[in-house]
Structure formats: C-alpha cells, structure tokens
Motif scaffolding. Structure first.
Motif, PDB file in Angstrom:
ATOM      1  N   SER A   1     -28.038  49.885  56.786  1.00 12.82           N
ATOM      2  CA  SER A   1     -27.470  50.484  55.811  1.00 12.82           C
ATOM      3  C   SER A   1     -26.759  51.770  56.269  1.00 12.82           C
ATOM      4  CB  SER A   1     -28.493  50.685  54.637  1.00 12.82           C
ATOM      5  OG  SER A   1     -29.425  51.706  55.121  1.00 12.82           O
ATOM      6  N   ALA A   2     -25.788  51.898  55.501  1.00 15.88           N
ATOM      7  CA  ALA A   2     -24.934  53.190  55.971  1.00 15.88           C
ATOM      8  C   ALA A   2     -25.253  54.307  55.258  1.00 15.88           C
ATOM      9  CB  ALA A   2     -23.297  52.914  55.550  1.00 15.88           C
ATOM     10  N   PRO A   3     -25.407  55.591  55.657  1.00 18.18           N
ATOM     11  CA  PRO A   3     -26.068  56.657  54.960  1.00 18.18           C
ATOM     12  C   PRO A   3     -24.946  57.063  53.997  1.00 18.18           C
ATOM     13  CG  PRO A   3     -24.965  57.305  57.224  1.00 18.18           C
ATOM     14  CD  PRO A   3     -24.999  55.910  57.192  1.00 18.18           C
ATOM     15  N   THR A   4     -25.444  57.511  52.755  1.00 17.62           N
ATOM     16  CA  THR A   4     -24.814  57.994  51.667  1.00 17.62           C
ATOM     17  C   THR A   4     -24.495  59.549  51.771  1.00 17.62           C
ATOM     18  OG1 THR A   4     -26.398  58.182  50.190  1.00 17.62           O
ATOM     19  CG2 THR A   4     -25.037  56.042  50.340  1.00 17.62           C
ATOM     20  N   HIS A   5     -23.561  60.193  51.401  1.00 13.23           N
ATOM     21  CA  HIS A   5     -23.299  61.710  51.478  1.00 13.23           C
ATOM     22  C   HIS A   5     -23.268  61.880  50.013  1.00 13.23           C
ATOM     23  CE1 HIS A   5     -22.838  61.597  55.612  1.00 13.23           C
ATOM     24  NE2 HIS A   5     -21.894  60.885  55.583  1.00 13.23           N
ATOM     25  N   THR A   6     -24.019  62.961  49.424  1.00 16.66           N
ATOM     26  CA  THR A   6     -23.940  63.441  47.986  1.00 16.66           C
ATOM     27  C   THR A   6     -23.574  65.080  48.175  1.00 16.66           C
ATOM     28  OG1 THR A   6     -26.426  63.858  48.105  1.00 16.66           O
ATOM     29  CG2 THR A   6     -25.890  61.770  47.231  1.00 16.66           C
ATOM     30  N   ARG A   7     -23.065  65.257  47.198  1.00 15.47           N
ATOM     31  CA  ARG A   7     -22.400  66.626  47.098  1.00 15.47           C
ATOM     32  C   ARG A   7     -23.774  67.640  46.743  1.00 15.47           C
ATOM     33  NH1 ARG A   7     -16.589  66.068  44.621  1.00 15.47           N
ATOM     34  NH2 ARG A   7     -15.725  64.998  46.416  1.00 15.47           N
ATOM     35  N   PRO A   8     -23.999  68.771  47.461  1.00 14.06           N
ATOM     36  CA  PRO A   8     -25.121  69.479  46.972  1.00 14.06           C
ATOM     37  C   PRO A   8     -24.784  70.225  45.737  1.00 14.06           C
ATOM     38  CG  PRO A   8     -24.061  70.442  48.750  1.00 14.06           C
ATOM     39  CD  PRO A   8     -23.345  69.216  48.583  1.00 14.06           C
ATOM     40  N   HIS A   9     -23.457  70.431  45.320  1.00 18.40           N
ATOM     41  CA  HIS A   9     -23.194  71.158  44.277  1.00 18.40           C
ATOM     42  C   HIS A   9     -22.058  70.485  43.059  1.00 18.40           C
ATOM     43  CE1 HIS A   9     -25.539  74.646  45.213  1.00 18.40           C
ATOM     44  NE2 HIS A   9     -24.778  74.531  46.514  1.00 18.40           N
TER      45      HIS A   9
END
Length: 68
Positions: free
Chosen positions: A2-10
């Motif tokens: 699986s590919a890592p997902t990037h979430t925005r901290p704010h």
C-alpha cells in the motif's frame, strides 16, 4: 503493497473570505422588518386596508399597548 497517504495537519485556511457579511446583508432585512412593522402598527397608511374589522381592532389594540 500500500502507498502511504499524506494528510494535512491543519485545515486549509481560506483567509476568511466567505465568513464576513457585507453591511447590506444585515441592513436590508432590518429595513424590511421595520417597514413591515410600521405598516402593521399603522394600518390606516396602507392603501388596501379593507380587511376584517376584528383584525383591524386587534392590530389597533396592539399598537396602543406598544405606544404606552
């Protein structure tokens, strides 16, 4: 794999563009309310005030109570 997902901290800030109301967005409803209230409190000023006499008497009584 699986590919890592990037979430925005704010959350993304829009700069408050859509959160402020223009002055007329509050002034126009207030003006309409005052105008309609004045017509209700003084039905003799309205040209089409040939309604039920009980309603006219009720509105006149409310106007007298508010004038005290």
């Amino acid at each position: 794999m699986s590919a890592p997902t990037h979430t925005r901290p704010h959350p993304v800030a829009t700069g408050g563009v859509g959160t402020r109301l223009p002055w007329w967005a509050l002034a126009l409803p207030a003006l309409a309310f005052v105008t309609l209230l004045a017509l209700i409190l003084n039905p003799s000023d309205a040209q089409a005030a040939a309604g039920d006499p009980a309603i006219t008497q009720f509105v006149e009584r409310v106007r007298q109570l508010l004038a005290r």
